[in-house]
Design a protein around this motif. Sequence first.
Motif, PDB file in Angstrom:
ATOM      1  N   ILE A  61      10.840   0.987  -3.204  1.00 57.37           N
ATOM      2  CA  ILE A  61      11.662  -0.208  -2.964  1.00 57.37           C
ATOM      3  C   ILE A  61      11.036  -1.073  -1.880  1.00 57.37           C
ATOM      4  O   ILE A  61      10.859  -2.284  -2.050  1.00 57.37           O
ATOM      5  N   LEU A  62      10.672  -0.455  -0.767  1.00 57.26           N
ATOM      6  CA  LEU A  62      10.094  -1.205   0.353  1.00 57.26           C
ATOM      7  C   LEU A  62       8.743  -1.819  -0.013  1.00 57.26           C
ATOM      8  O   LEU A  62       8.443  -2.957   0.360  1.00 57.26           O
ATOM      9  N   ALA A  63       7.915  -1.067  -0.750  1.00 60.26           N
ATOM     10  CA  ALA A  63       6.602  -1.577  -1.146  1.00 60.26           C
ATOM     11  C   ALA A  63       6.734  -2.753  -2.116  1.00 60.26           C
ATOM     12  O   ALA A  63       5.976  -3.719  -2.026  1.00 60.26           O
ATOM     13  N   LYS A  64       7.682  -2.673  -3.034  1.00 64.69           N
ATOM     14  CA  LYS A  64       7.881  -3.757  -3.997  1.00 64.69           C
ATOM     15  C   LYS A  64       8.232  -5.055  -3.272  1.00 64.69           C
ATOM     16  O   LYS A  64       7.715  -6.119  -3.594  1.00 64.69           O
ATOM     17  N   VAL A  65       9.076  -4.959  -2.258  1.00 69.80           N
ATOM     18  CA  VAL A  65       9.432  -6.142  -1.465  1.00 69.80           C
ATOM     19  C   VAL A  65       8.252  -6.557  -0.588  1.00 69.80           C
ATOM     20  O   VAL A  65       7.939  -7.740  -0.467  1.00 69.80           O
ATOM     21  N   LYS A  87       5.226  -8.632  -2.145  1.00 67.79           N
ATOM     22  CA  LYS A  87       5.536  -9.972  -2.664  1.00 67.79           C
ATOM     23  C   LYS A  87       4.789 -11.047  -1.860  1.00 67.79           C
ATOM     24  O   LYS A  87       4.921 -11.133  -0.642  1.00 67.79           O
ATOM     25  N   GLY A  88       3.955 -11.814  -2.547  1.00 67.75           N
ATOM     26  CA  GLY A  88       3.257 -12.927  -1.906  1.00 67.75           C
ATOM     27  C   GLY A  88       1.909 -12.570  -1.295  1.00 67.75           C
ATOM     28  O   GLY A  88       1.223 -13.446  -0.778  1.00 67.75           O
ATOM     29  N   ILE A  89       1.535 -11.304  -1.303  1.00 71.83           N
ATOM     30  CA  ILE A  89       0.221 -10.906  -0.778  1.00 71.83           C
ATOM     31  C   ILE A  89      -0.458 -10.001  -1.809  1.00 71.83           C
ATOM     32  O   ILE A  89       0.182  -9.501  -2.725  1.00 71.83           O
ATOM     33  N   GLY A  90      -1.743  -9.778  -1.631  1.00 78.52           N
ATOM     34  CA  GLY A  90      -2.492  -8.926  -2.542  1.00 78.52           C
ATOM     35  C   GLY A  90      -2.151  -7.459  -2.359  1.00 78.52           C
ATOM     36  O   GLY A  90      -1.835  -7.008  -1.250  1.00 78.52           O
ATOM     37  N   GLY A  91      -2.228  -6.733  -3.451  1.00 79.25           N
ATOM     38  CA  GLY A  91      -1.941  -5.298  -3.411  1.00 79.25           C
ATOM     39  C   GLY A  91      -2.888  -4.528  -2.505  1.00 79.25           C
ATOM     40  O   GLY A  91      -2.480  -3.576  -1.845  1.00 79.25           O
ATOM     41  N   ASN A  92      -4.154  -4.942  -2.444  1.00 74.28           N
ATOM     42  CA  ASN A  92      -5.116  -4.244  -1.580  1.00 74.28           C
ATOM     43  C   ASN A  92      -4.768  -4.416  -0.106  1.00 74.28           C
ATOM     44  O   ASN A  92      -4.868  -3.471   0.680  1.00 74.28           O
ATOM     45  N   LEU A  93      -4.360  -5.621   0.270  1.00 81.77           N
ATOM     46  CA  LEU A  93      -3.947  -5.854   1.656  1.00 81.77           C
ATOM     47  C   LEU A  93      -2.699  -5.052   1.985  1.00 81.77           C
ATOM     48  O   LEU A  93      -2.599  -4.436   3.047  1.00 81.77           O
ATOM     49  N   ALA A  94      -1.736  -5.049   1.068  1.00 78.02           N
ATOM     50  CA  ALA A  94      -0.507  -4.278   1.277  1.00 78.02           C
ATOM     51  C   ALA A  94      -0.823  -2.799   1.462  1.00 78.02           C
ATOM     52  O   ALA A  94      -0.290  -2.139   2.356  1.00 78.02           O
ATOM     53  N   MET A  95      -1.721  -2.281   0.624  1.00 79.65           N
ATOM     54  CA  MET A  95      -2.107  -0.876   0.730  1.00 79.65           C
ATOM     55  C   MET A  95      -2.809  -0.604   2.067  1.00 79.65           C
ATOM     56  O   MET A  95      -2.574   0.420   2.700  1.00 79.65           O
ATOM     57  N   ALA A  96      -3.654  -1.519   2.506  1.00 76.70           N
ATOM     58  CA  ALA A  96      -4.373  -1.334   3.768  1.00 76.70           C
ATOM     59  C   ALA A  96      -3.413  -1.286   4.951  1.00 76.70           C
ATOM     60  O   ALA A  96      -3.550  -0.440   5.848  1.00 76.70           O
ATOM     61  N   MET A 141      13.454  11.424  -1.741  1.00 72.95           N
ATOM     62  CA  MET A 141      14.242  10.296  -1.229  1.00 72.95           C
ATOM     63  C   MET A 141      13.325   9.273  -0.559  1.00 72.95           C
ATOM     64  O   MET A 141      13.471   8.067  -0.759  1.00 72.95           O
ATOM     65  N   PHE A 142      12.362   9.749   0.234  1.00 76.45           N
ATOM     66  CA  PHE A 142      11.439   8.830   0.894  1.00 76.45           C
ATOM     67  C   PHE A 142      10.491   8.179  -0.111  1.00 76.45           C
ATOM     68  O   PHE A 142      10.082   7.028   0.071  1.00 76.45           O
ATOM     69  N   ALA A 143      10.133   8.889  -1.190  1.00 72.55           N
ATOM     70  CA  ALA A 143       9.294   8.300  -2.229  1.00 72.55           C
ATOM     71  C   ALA A 143      10.017   7.143  -2.902  1.00 72.55           C
ATOM     72  O   ALA A 143       9.424   6.102  -3.191  1.00 72.55           O
ATOM     73  N   ILE A 144      11.305   7.312  -3.146  1.00 72.68           N
ATOM     74  CA  ILE A 144      12.096   6.236  -3.743  1.00 72.68           C
ATOM     75  C   ILE A 144      12.200   5.061  -2.780  1.00 72.68           C
ATOM     76  O   ILE A 144      12.018   3.903  -3.170  1.00 72.68           O
TER      77      ILE A 144
END
Length: 125
Positions: A18-22, A25-34, A11-14
């Motif tokens: 959803i939360l990561a996809k939102v 948005k508008g920033i780089g994937g590396n920054l989001a991951m960091a 459930m938390f993986a799902i």
Amino acid sequence: MWKYYALHSAMFAIATSILAKVGVKGIGGNLAMAVRTVVILVIAWGIVLFSGQTKEVKDISRTNLIFLVLSGIATGLSWIFYFKALETGDVPVCGHRRVLLPVLKVQPYKCPAAASGFQMVIRMA
């Protein structure tokens, strides 16, 4: 009890998808991951500190350390590619059937309405 944990993990993986996809948005994937990694780091060490497990650090064997480091590398690479996929493509947020497999029996059945002609039936194992 493991089914309870596995189901909550799924459930938390799902929710993560959803939360990561939102969030990406508008920033780089590396920054989001960091950013996500810092949050996870704070939560993980907070749990260790508040549960009193810091004294167990000295009990980590060389084998434990090697495999945990390798697992961390695999996790990091997985996250890098996951966030790149979120950043660059139209990634569905419902792709976590593999997380549910230990808990649920997933069986295909013929479904004319599904694009592929098949849909998944999920039942508790």
